[in-house]
Design a protein around this motif. Structure first.
Motif, PDB file in Angstrom:
ATOM      1  N   ARG A 201       0.810  -1.214   0.000  1.00  0.00           N
ATOM      2  CA  ARG A 201       0.000   0.000   0.000  1.00  0.00           C
ATOM      3  C   ARG A 201       0.848   1.270   0.000  1.00  0.00           C
ATOM      4  O   ARG A 201       1.767   1.403   0.826  1.00  0.00           O
ATOM      5  CB  ARG A 201      -0.869   0.047   1.276  1.00  0.00           C
TER       6      ARG A 201
ATOM      7  N   ASP B 294      -0.676   1.405  -5.301  1.00  0.00           N
ATOM      8  CA  ASP B 294      -0.687   0.115  -4.614  1.00  0.00           C
ATOM      9  C   ASP B 294      -0.200  -0.949  -5.596  1.00  0.00           C
ATOM     10  O   ASP B 294      -0.439  -0.845  -6.795  1.00  0.00           O
ATOM     11  CB  ASP B 294      -2.103  -0.248  -4.159  1.00  0.00           C
TER      12      ASP B 294
ATOM     13  N   GLU C  20      -1.206  -7.254   3.919  1.00  0.00           N
ATOM     14  CA  GLU C  20      -0.945  -5.910   3.406  1.00  0.00           C
ATOM     15  C   GLU C  20       0.364  -5.387   3.982  1.00  0.00           C
ATOM     16  O   GLU C  20       0.655  -5.580   5.159  1.00  0.00           O
ATOM     17  CB  GLU C  20      -2.085  -4.966   3.800  1.00  0.00           C
TER      18      GLU C  20
ATOM     19  N   ASP D 257       2.471  -1.977   4.576  1.00  0.00           N
ATOM     20  CA  ASP D 257       2.341  -0.522   4.598  1.00  0.00           C
ATOM     21  C   ASP D 257       3.641   0.088   4.080  1.00  0.00           C
ATOM     22  O   ASP D 257       4.671   0.019   4.741  1.00  0.00           O
ATOM     23  CB  ASP D 257       2.069  -0.069   6.036  1.00  0.00           C
TER      24      ASP D 257
END
Lengths: 437, 257, 571
Positions: free
Chosen positions: C4, C21, C37, C39
């Motif tokens: 992300r 992304d 995910e 970061d």
């Protein structure tokens, strides 16, 4: 009958790959093109039949699993186990051996410790200018055998690679080549030489220094005789070396294990480097066991070091003189030994063997040998190059894949070591072994 | 001075690696912290107190104010005082391999014998040994160009082979006999041998070797003049000429052969 | 997996620092994905690094290890839950190579020089290098069969031999090192220029180079010829470099790529007549590169400190050893090649070394198109690859270069133009030189970019491009490039903040080129004779067996395929 062509001989460092082997009823019946040493190995001899563990002083038959577990237990209990041998087996087993040494925090060392270990230390000082054996075959018009006797120890070396073979620029074979033998005694090799130089035992270093002096034009400083050889003869030897279009010096244990040891090799490596300023010259050790060069290669790419590697602190530490098998045994600084594809009971000094008899010993080998008599766990394995395939490195560093030509019920060395690693991992997670790594 | 006394309380079979026994390591620590220092026995990570009894002054001190006294047979204990930079260490007993390796300063006195690689890659300080030492005293590590670079080593007994191999600086004085190939591949430094030796200064590029006893010399040394040093006549040689070396080798004339 | 908010650099797809992304599934970049995910908000994100020229496996590398325990004892790290122990600095063990590349954000590395006869050894080592995908270039420039086919002007037979050789070696492309010089070294001499006669073969290096380039294009190999020039490492050799490049100008590439890749140009951009009047000719080389488009090059950047030189240019290594009075290893390989290894220390205070240092940087900065210059140190010849962050920070910062120059011999600013070069590369250039261009130069279509379908090899650096001025914050750049925040290999997190978390086995690329059977039959007559008479190994034992390539990635090429199925250009 099945005829296998281009079989690779897993006896000596020549690793001849042109054998024809006839197999009938899963047994080697005939070996063609090999020397008698190779044929004898391929034909096979008495085998250890089953795994055994010493109980009340007697070796008693057990299952493979029991033997693996016992081996693992011994290695895990030891504070400084030695994993020794590795020269007469394939690289795949050697890789597993290094992993096992890491897992149990032990020392891994090869039989180089009793043969060309000093050559390796010499190479660490100077590097080595070598060539593949085919390069020698095609180009060498001058061959020097120093402290080695291929006629007895590497019987096909001269026929396949060096003095008695024809190549691209050596089409007349032996006729277009000069052969020089330097040794402390006459040998079968020296009898066929064009020139034999007999040294006083232990004088190799001084003679090599004298040759380097002559080569660099400082002959007048030398005394009239060095190592039992007259200065005049050494001068004519240097002239001969310089006259070569392509010279090749092969050396053996006569140099590595006489007084001076690695310094002899160190000095010889410099002599060859200097000769290259005037002509083409290479130098190669005559490695003994068929894959003793392989353990050096495998250990180097896996650990950075070619032999005598102590993993006891979780990372490789290398210091021959301290961490070689003969060192830790002589100092009684190891408390268990795994011996694979080697026979220290025959090759090590008596005091060392006596100590080996006192500590737990695990043996992995197809054949019984004197080490079997002091072993506490004996694990029979398949003969690599006959019953199991794998990689081996020839004395010049060229690798070949040795073949499986007969079926065997024995596990390969690789499988045996793999299974011991599995037992080590299982035991370590099940049982609390004191300290532990 | 802060005094620490280390006594060996067990006999040792598998050798210990005890680079933590050093004035540098001890200086800032309390006695109980010293007791807890890491010592390796083979593949077992142990504590100093598992093998040794520690006595002496409590509290911390500067390294130069440290006095460490080792009592017992330390011959199976390796890497004692490795990298020591200052202070005084006295050993009443023998020491194992690599004692005083990479030492930078201070004094190490061994009242006994030392094993191989005494003062390996030493840079400074002083080591004295009342007895004999093994091979490779004052040498380097495999494949390195430089062994001992500075400092002094004095050995009252005999020394083994390859004394001061790859030495680049500092001095070694052996009162007794020395094994094969002292001072080989030297690039500097001074070696004095009171007794006999064999093939000194092989491939020496620079440095000085003085031999008072009998010695076999390499054919690649050139004899120069006779010199007088402290009332003794020496034959002076230059070498090793295989390397165009400028090393100086002095052999007591009475002993020349 | 979804990454992300990263600041993405993907020059192949025209993306230069956009917040996006990235979705990953089954080891590839996809449109949409679920799951874990990461970061990466504001952080620099690039494709995994691709090293197109590095000496990481095989006989030479292991010789370096064996002769240098002094090197192996540095960089020692113990085993961990997932890692085997690491050793070495310039000649690290196999495990350290994989771990260290991964920590840098590199996920692909190619061994630059493998003789066919010792390729089995190379693959044994490649197999032990964890994490990264790899391949090995195969040496052809001194091979008897090559020289005979060139002499006979039989390019079809030469093509058949390349196809056979790549299969025998499980090799990726055609490497040429000091063509003809290796053969001459068999009797202790060398060739002095591209029009010198190669002893016993009645051809010239120029003939060998042109012949191999023509055959390379006839076979439509993914990579061009990969050339280490004659006279490498000698003062005045820039003339040989340009003369050689001129030889290849008229050859048409069979794919959308260069006709020749020049290895480690730094070592071939030398002026002067001796080491005394040694000077940089990087500006002349860069001019040539700017005016021509048939060649690419890699820097071969030299950094001060310890190195181990290793090359198939055996006569060069002998002169290195004589010059520095250092250890020297050599291995001549029958009918094929030679090689040498010499440890080296490059001194900041040595004028020659300082000029060499400047030349690498000049080449990269004066060549306008970053796609023509790959960043390498010719590991470990110029410096070990772990020092790539130093090179990156030098390329991105004029102040850093000035600070370095201030510590060097004053003559450096007279014998090079580096002091006057103001250009500072940006993150787009760096991404090109370390990922996108190496992948394109090698012809690895799924590497070096982050388009849909690309391999999910991704490096996320702990650096916010929007907050950092690489020109001023060069120390920060160097630190950030040394250890990724995350390295993702085939969709798996392999390294996080310098810690290795997983050690998957990488794939080994090799090229399977097909040729007409008639040509192969003609070739085999020659080869059978060579194996009967000259090789010391039997033909049936010579080829690398399948067992040594446990995770193959085979790229098809050759004459019998439709060209349409071959030319799948990268955008």
């Amino acid at each position: 009958m099945i005829v296998h062509e281009d079989v690779i001989c897993s006896f000596c460092g020549c690793l001849c790959d042109d054998l024809t082997v006839e197999v009938e009823d899963n047994q080697v019946k005939r070996v063609k093109h090999s020397c008698r040493l190779g044929a004898s190995k391929l034909m096979g001899h008495d085998r250890i039949k089953t795994p055994m563990i010493r109980q009340n002083g007697e070796l008693t038959e057990v299952s493979y699993q029991e033997a693996y577990d016992k081996a693992a237990e011994i290695l895990l209990r030891a504070k400084h186990p030695l994993l020794y041998g590795w020269a007469s087996t394939v690289c795949e087993a050697q890789k597993k051996g290094i992993l096992l040494a890491e897992e149990v925090g032990g020392i891994l060392d090869s039989t180089a410790t009793v043969c060309h270990g000093p050559s390796v230390i010499g190479i660490e000082e100077k590097g080595l200018a070598g060539a593949t054996l085919g390069q020698v075959k095609n180009r060498a018009d001058l061959l020097v055998f120093w402290g080695c006797n291929p006629a007895e120890a590497h019987p096909r070396h001269t026929l396949r690679y060096s003095s008695n073979v024809c190549g691209k620029f050596t089409s007349e074979g032996r006729k277009c080549k000069k052969v020089i033998v330097v040794d402390v005694r006459e040998t079968r090799t020296s009898k066929n030489a064009d020139k034999f130089i007999r040294l006083k035992p232990g004088s190799d270093y001084e003679v090599i220094s004298a040759l380097r002096m002559i080569l660099s034009g400082k002959a007048e400083i030398l005394p009239d005789e060095i190592g039992g050889v007259s200065k005049a003869e050494l001068i004519s030897l240097v002239e001969l070396l310089k006259s070569a279009k392509f010279g090749a010096l092969f050396f053996g244990l006569g140099v590595t294990h006489s007084r001076g040891r690695y310094k002899n090799i160190d000095n010889a490596l410099s002599l060859i480097a200097e000769l290259n300023a005037q002509t083409k010259f290479i130098i190669q050790p005559m490695r003994g066991h068929y894959n003793v060069a392989g353990i050096g290669q495998v250990a180097a790419w896996e650990t950075g070091f070619p032999m005598a590697i102590d993993f006891s602190r979780g990372m490789p530490y290398f210091n021959p003189g301290e961490t070689a098998a003969c060192d830790v045994l002589a100092r009684q600084d190891t408390d268990a030994a795994l011996v694979i594809a080697a026979d220290p009971a025959s090759n090590f000094p008596r005091s060392v063997v006596e100590y080996l008899a006192k500590i737990p010993v695990i043996q992995i080998d197809p054949h019984e040998n004197p080490t079997t008599f002091l072993a506490d766990v004996v694990i029979p394995s398949a003969v690599a190059g006959i019953e199991a395939e794998g990689t081996a490195y020839r004395m010049d560093g060229m690798s070949l894949r040795v073949k499986k030509i007969v079926e065997s019920s024995y596990p390969s060395d690789e499988e045996v070591v793999h299974n011991i690693i599995a037992s080590v991992r299982r035991l370590r997670s099940n049982v609390i072994v004191e300290g532990g790594t | 001075m802060r005094t620490i006394i280390i006594r060996l309380i067990h006999s040792i079979q598998i050798s210990l690696e005890a680079e933590s026994i050093s004035p540098d390591k001890f200086a800032p620590l309390t006695l109980s912290q010293i007791n807890a220092l890491e010592i390796w026995q083979g593949n077992r990570k142990m504590k100093l107190e598992d093998f040794f009894q520690v006595d002496g002054d409590e509290g911390s001190a500067k390294t130069e104010d440290m006095f460490v006294r080792l009592e017992g047979d330390f011959s199976r204990i390796k890497r004692l005082v490795e990298g020591m930079s200052n202070g005084i260490v006295e050993v009443y007993g023998n020491v194992g391999m690599h004692a005083g390796a990479k030492m930078k300063g201070g004094i190490l006195r061994i009242m006994g014998d030392a094993s191989d690689w005494l003062g390996r890659e030493m840079q400074g300080g002083k080591i004295t040994v009342s007895g004999n030492v093994g091979n490779y005293a004052g040498s380097g590590y495999r494949g390195e160009k430089c062994g001992m670079r500075g400092g002094e080593v004095e050995i009252h007994g005999n020394a083994g082979a390859l004394l001061g191999e790859h030495m680049c600086g500092g001095s070694i004085f052996v009162h007794g006999d020395v094994g094969d190939f002292p001072g080989s591949l030297n690039q500097g430094g001074t070696i004095i041998i009171g007794g006999s030796t064999y093939l000194p200064g092989a491939e020496m590029g620079n440095g000085t070797i003085t031999i008072k006893g009998p010695a076999r010399l390499l054919p690649s040394y050139q004899q120069l003049e006779i010199v007088d040093i402290e009332g003794i006549k020496y034959r002076k040689y230059v070498g090793d000429l295989v390397e165009n070396g400028k090393g100086e080798l002095f052999l007591a004339e009475a002993q020349s052969s | 997996m979804i990454i992300r908010g990263g600041i993405i650099y993907d020059p192949t797809n025209g993306i230069f620092g956009e917040e996006m992304d990235l979705c990953i599934e089954k080891g590839r970049v996809v449109e949409d994905a679920k799951g874990e995910e990461i970061d990466a908000r504001g952080l620099l994100v690039m494709p995994g690094g691709v090293d197109a020229h590095s000496h990481i496996a095989g006989g030479k590398v292991n010789t370096g290890r064996i002769m240098r325990p002094d090197d192996s004892r540095s960089g020692v790290e113990p085993r961990t839950r997932v890692c085997r122990p690491s050793t070495g600095y310039t000649v690290p063990n196999c495990y350290a190579i994989g771990y260290r590349y991964a920590k840098l954000g590199y996920t692909t590395a190619f061994e630059a020089a493998t003789p066919i006869i010792s390729a089995r050894h190379t693959h044994e080592e490649l197999e032990e290098i964890p994490i990264v995908d790899k391949g090995a270039l195969t040496l052809f420039g001194n091979n008897w069969q090559v020289m005979e086919s060139v002499r006979d002007k039989d390019i079809a037979k030469l093509s058949a031999f390349i196809a056979w050789g790549l299969r025998a070696a499980r090799g990726y492309g055609v490497k040429i090192v000091n063509p003809g010089g290796g053969e001459a070294w068999g009797f202790g001499s060398n060739v002095k220029g591209i029009h010198d006669t190669v002893p016993n073969f009645d051809i010239t290096p120029a003939d060998i180079i042109r012949g191999l380039a023509q055959a390379n294009e006839m076979l439509r190999l993914p990579h061009s010829i990969h050339l280490h020039f004659n006279n490498l490492g000698k003062p005045g050799n820039y003339a040989t470099a340009i003369e050689t490049l001129e030889l290849l100008k008229d050859i048409k590439p069979s794919r959308m790529r260069q006709v020749v890749h020049v290895a480690h140009m730094q070592f071939s951009a030398y002026g002067g007549t001796s080491w005394r009047d040694f000077e940089s000719k990087a500006p002349a080389i860069a001019d040539y590169m700017n005016q021509n488009s048939h060649a690419t090059m890699d820097m071969g950047q030299l950094l001060f400190g310890s190195a181990t030189t290793m090359t198939a240019d055996a006569p060069l290594e002998y002169s290195n050893a004589r010059l520095t009075h250092n250890k020297w290893s050599n291995l001549d390989l029958e009918l094929e090649e030679a090689s040498g290894v010499v440890p080296m220390i490059y001194f900041r205070k040595a004028l020659v070394n300082a000029i060499q240092w400047a030349i690498g940087l000049e080449l990269a900065l004066l060549t306008k198109d970053s796609w023509k210059v790959l960043m390498t140190t010719d590991h470990p010849n110029g410096s070990p690859f772990v020092n790539y962050p130093e090179v990156i920070s030098l390329l991105m910062s004029k102040p850093k270069r000035d600070a370095e120059m201030a510590t060097l011999h004053e003559q450096v600013s007279k014998r090079t133009v580096l002091a006057n070069v103001d250009r500072e590369l940006d993150w787009g250039d760096i991404t090109v030189m370390t990922r996108a261009a190496p992948a394109r130069v090698l012809g690895l279509e799924d590497k070096g970019h982050l388009g849909i379908g690309a391999d999910a090899d991704i490096a996320i650096y702990d650096l916010k491009p929007e907050d950092v001025d690489p020109s001023m914050d060069y120390q920060l750049v160097k630190k950030a490039m040394a250890t990724t925040k995350y390295t993702i290999k085939s969709g798996l997190i392999v390294a996080k903040q310098g810690e290795i978390l997983a050690v998957p086995e990488g794939r080994t690329y090799w090229v399977d080129a097909s040729v007409p059977k008639a040509d192969m039959d003609r070739l085999m007559i020659d080869l059978n004779e060579k194996f009967e008479k000259y090789y010391s190994i039997r033909l049936s034992n010579y080829m690398v067996q399948d067992a040594y390539i446990p995770n193959p990635a085979v790229i098809k090429a050759g004459l019998e395929l439709e060209s349409g199925s071959l030319v799948k250009e990268v955008a």
